[in-house]
Design an enzyme around this catalytic site. Structure first.
Site, mmCIF file in Angstrom:
data_model
loop_
_atom_site.group_PDB
_atom_site.id
_atom_site.type_symbol
_atom_site.label_atom_id
_atom_site.label_comp_id
_atom_site.label_asym_id
_atom_site.label_seq_id
_atom_site.Cartn_x
_atom_site.Cartn_y
_atom_site.Cartn_z
ATOM 1 N N ASP A 219 -5.224 4.009 -2.991
ATOM 2 C CA ASP A 219 -6.080 3.836 -1.824
ATOM 3 C C ASP A 219 -7.532 4.159 -2.182
ATOM 4 O O ASP A 219 -7.799 5.136 -2.901
ATOM 5 C CB ASP A 219 -5.582 4.765 -0.710
ATOM 6 N N GLU A 273 -7.274 -0.339 -4.878
ATOM 7 C CA GLU A 273 -8.100 -0.850 -3.787
ATOM 8 C C GLU A 273 -9.540 -0.532 -4.173
ATOM 9 O O GLU A 273 -10.017 0.589 -3.980
ATOM 10 C CB GLU A 273 -7.733 -0.201 -2.454
#
Length: 552
Positions: A219, A273
């Site tokens: 993330d 990401e």
């Protein structure tokens, strides 16, 4: 460009599975409810593994399933080594990993290293310990500016709205230091300069690798390291590289992580990401000793049109070729407006903020979405399918404000309604909500009654359905050697079309215009996103063609 470390990745003698895999993103709270409380869980996911196997995907990406107050849908983690009780148990997660492997599906899970929950034991200990304590050094605690320290330490803004700093109340009840959170106040940022933080996350990776996961989606992978001086953004001399993200020190972290991953048997995977626009700095994350892949958000952001899409495809392929990494292609995820809705609007580009009530032609958006998945699956690299993409689900925009849960709604004082519209639970069967998602009378977010025509059961019975297209497409993709690593060769095409070849006998054509166009020369139509007639490719339709008599 920063000097590349290591050689370009493996040549054609061995291609790891992840270089061309199809990943299915499971937003577990909205996939399937197995215990009847209206919230998706591990039991529901395990019950539906056959559906995912039959869909034809290669791997599953599971959104956070850890212990969490669920302020941000599980991205606020209080315990990285256990499963949230609302979703199941750790033994259930271990059983799921084994069952997925038995079904031929690999499993990658989210790791969230930029921040934790304010309920995490290390953060609660930091609050209790007070200023200057070793416990606070694991986070970013700072005194405020101005009289009495009443102003935040700098002018950074939180992604979910408002300042990126929240003031604490000290144990004696007085206003105290401020702590950094680049997202919600319930998500304090870790200080990655601290050895305890680095050691803890290396231990977390090993914990889940020991339980058989095949990799991790990282993330906000570019945010971990901050400029230690915490300077203001206003007046910062390099706007393309602000002090709150993409700092050079982040690469040391991923090199240490890669060494851990490589020490385990099998072909494990990192996908980052990474929201970095500069192609040189983006590929720095993909060097041979760092991350294997990173999400290609430029394609997700671009509008429906041949010029823009070709430009993004070309730049993506050229950027990734610098380090020999495969691209990833994605149309939707849990953070963005579903592409059926985007493609049905006058402006088909993705905007960071959701604007409700804009006119949308869902029939047009669905037709374009069907064409888009043929385009994606014909390109080199991996493909990510967000749950519901295969059903043609659209963004649910009329969720009552009282039922919305995304912290963006609160952080922006209602200016941005948040991401809940892309997270509505899947419709499985039946004619009324919750459409077999749950035995409860309602799901945690309400489903539109109109989804009765989009249920899995309804689409199973229709060979022309969105679901049937996905199943046929993914099955076909596995059989075509040209779609492994052959380069893209652009062919002559009308102005509002894209046509490209891969290998010696395959071509993909997409008609972006409002009028039919003649099909390129071919021997066989392999698959089309919509009906063909009279040798013509209709508007907003894509087709795969065999262009020679060579066996597929």
């Amino acid at each position: 460009m920063e000097e590349r470390t290591g050689a370009v990745r493996a040549a054609a003698d061995h291609r790891p599975w992840w270089r061309s895999a199809v990943f299915y993103q499971v937003y577990i709270r909205s996939f399937a409810d197995g215990d009847g409380d209206g919230l998706g869980d591990l039991r529901g996911l395990r019950n539906r593994l056959g559906y995912l196997r039959d869909l034809g995907v290669d791997a599953l990406w599971i959104n956070p399933w850890y212990v969490s107050p669920m302020i941000d849908g599980g991205y606020d983690i209080a315990d990285y080594r256990d499963i949230d009780p609302s979703l199941g148990t750790l033994p259930e997660a271990e059983a799921f990993i084994g069952e997925a492997h038995a079904a031929g599906l690999r499993v990658i899970i989210d790791v969230v290293p930029n921040h934790c929950s304010s309920a995490h034991p290390w953060f609660t200990a930091a609050l209790a310990a007070g200023p200057g304590s070793p416990e606070r050094e694991r986070f970013w605690f700072r005194p405020g500016r101005g009289p009495g320290g009443a102003e935040p330490p700098n002018d950074w803004r939180a992604t979910f709205g408002g300042p990126a700093w929240t003031r604490t109340t000290e144990p004696d009840g007085t206003p105290g230091e401020w702590y950094l959170h680049l997202f919600d106040p319930s998500q304090p940022d870790w200080n990655w300069n601290h050895p305890d933080v680095r050691a803890e996350f290396e231990s977390i990776l090993r914990f889940w690798l020991d339980r058989g996961v095949d990799g991790f989606r990282i993330d906000v992978a570019d945010l971990l390291v901050k400029n230690p001086d915490l300077p203001d953004l206003s007046g910062w001399p390099d706007p393309a590289r602000p002090p709150d993200r993409d700092q050079p020190g982040v690469h040391e972290i991923y090199r240490s992580w890669r060494a851990i991953l490589d020490s385990y048997p099998g072909e494990r995977l990192f996908v980052g990401e990474v929201w970095v626009a500069d192609p040189d700095r983006f590929t720095d994350y993909l060097r041979a000793d760092e991350l294997h892949t990173a999400f290609n958000f430029n394609f997700l952001r671009c509008g429906w049109g041949p010029a823009e899409m070709r430009s993004v495809i070309d730049s993506t392929l050229s950027t990734h070729s610098l380090v020999g990494a495969p691209p990833t292609w994605v149309l939707s995820n849990h953070d963005v407006i579903r592409h059926v809705t985007r493609y049905g609007r006058d402006d088909t580009r993705y905007g960071e903020q959701r604007l409700l009530g804009l006119p949308v032609d869902l029939e047009l958006g669905t037709r374009r979405a069907r064409a888009a998945i043929l385009l994606l699956c014909a390109l080199p690299g991996g493909v990510y399918v967000y749950q519901g993409d295969e059903l043609g689900l659209w963004e649910v925009e009329d969720i009552p404000l009282a039922l919305r849960q995304d912290p963006t709604l609160r952080g922006t004082s209602g200016a941005d309604p948040g991401r809940d519209g892309s997270r509505v639970p899947l419709p499985w069967e039946g004619s009324v909500p919750p459409f077999g998602f749950s035995d409860s009378t309602a799901s945690w977010l309400p489903q539109p009654a109109e989804w009765r025509s989009l249920t899995v059961a309804e689409q199973n019975a229709d060979p022309r359905s969105h679901l049937s297209l996905y199943r046929s497409l993914l099955k076909l993709r596995r059989t075509l050697p040209e779609l492994s690593e052959s380069p893209v060769e652009w062919l002559t095409a009308p102005q509002d079309a894209l046509v490209f070849a891969r290998g010696t006998g395959f071509a993909c054509a997409v008609n972006f215009s409002s009028e039919p166009m003649a099909l390129p020369a071919h021997t066989t139509v392999l698959i089309a996103s919509g009906p063909l007639a009279g040798g013509m490719l209709p508007a907003d339709t894509a087709v795969w063609l065999r262009t020679s008599d060579t066996d597929p």
